[in-house]
Design a protein around this motif. Structure first.
Motif, PDB file in Angstrom:
ATOM      1  N   THR A  28     -25.909   4.353  35.399  1.00 33.30           N
ATOM      2  CA  THR A  28     -26.463   4.152  34.064  1.00 33.30           C
ATOM      3  C   THR A  28     -27.984   4.162  34.195  1.00 33.30           C
ATOM      4  N   PRO A  29     -28.684   4.620  33.170  1.00 28.57           N
ATOM      5  CA  PRO A  29     -30.150   4.666  33.267  1.00 28.57           C
ATOM      6  C   PRO A  29     -30.726   3.255  33.411  1.00 28.57           C
ATOM      7  N   ASP A  30     -31.721   3.138  34.239  1.00 28.70           N
ATOM      8  CA  ASP A  30     -32.368   1.867  34.488  1.00 28.70           C
ATOM      9  C   ASP A  30     -33.506   1.688  33.494  1.00 28.70           C
ATOM     10  N   GLU A  31     -33.595   0.539  32.868  1.00 24.69           N
ATOM     11  CA  GLU A  31     -34.647   0.286  31.876  1.00 24.69           C
ATOM     12  C   GLU A  31     -36.042   0.280  32.512  1.00 24.69           C
ATOM     13  N   ALA A  32     -36.128   0.033  33.799  1.00 25.16           N
ATOM     14  CA  ALA A  32     -37.425   0.015  34.460  1.00 25.16           C
ATOM     15  C   ALA A  32     -38.071   1.393  34.467  1.00 25.16           C
ATOM     16  N   PHE A  33     -37.260   2.452  34.374  1.00 20.66           N
ATOM     17  CA  PHE A  33     -37.791   3.798  34.407  1.00 20.66           C
ATOM     18  C   PHE A  33     -37.971   4.392  33.023  1.00 20.66           C
ATOM     19  N   ALA A  34     -37.710   3.633  31.981  1.00 21.58           N
ATOM     20  CA  ALA A  34     -37.896   4.111  30.613  1.00 21.58           C
ATOM     21  C   ALA A  34     -39.392   4.210  30.317  1.00 21.58           C
ATOM     22  N   PRO A  35     -39.804   5.171  29.480  1.00 24.23           N
ATOM     23  CA  PRO A  35     -41.230   5.266  29.164  1.00 24.23           C
ATOM     24  C   PRO A  35     -41.702   4.028  28.402  1.00 24.23           C
TER      25      PRO A  35
END
Length: 69
Positions: A28-35
């Motif tokens: 699942t996408p990690d929120e730490a890598f969200a813009p």
């Protein structure tokens, strides 16, 4: 005919990058890598201020009106 060294390297690399379909589903996408999000929401445009460019254009239009054709 023997394999060249580059083919052995490519075989080894392809074996490393091949991942089972189950692993791909579990990620699942990690929120730490969200813009990042900054200040105002994107739907609100910033307030228009009198910039240096707008002042230049206004002075140019005034001078253009004074010049005879």
């Amino acid at each position: 005919m023997e394999k060249f060294g580059i083919f052995e390297l490519l075989d080894a690399l392809s074996a490393m990058t091949d991942t089972p379909a189950e692993e791909n589903k579990a990620r699942t996408p990690d929120e730490a890598f969200a813009p990042p999000t900054y200040g105002m929401p994107a739907s609100e445009p910033p307030a228009r201020t009198n910039s240096a460019f707008e002042g230049f254009v206004a002075r140019h239009e005034e001078a253009r009106g004074r010049v005879k054709k």
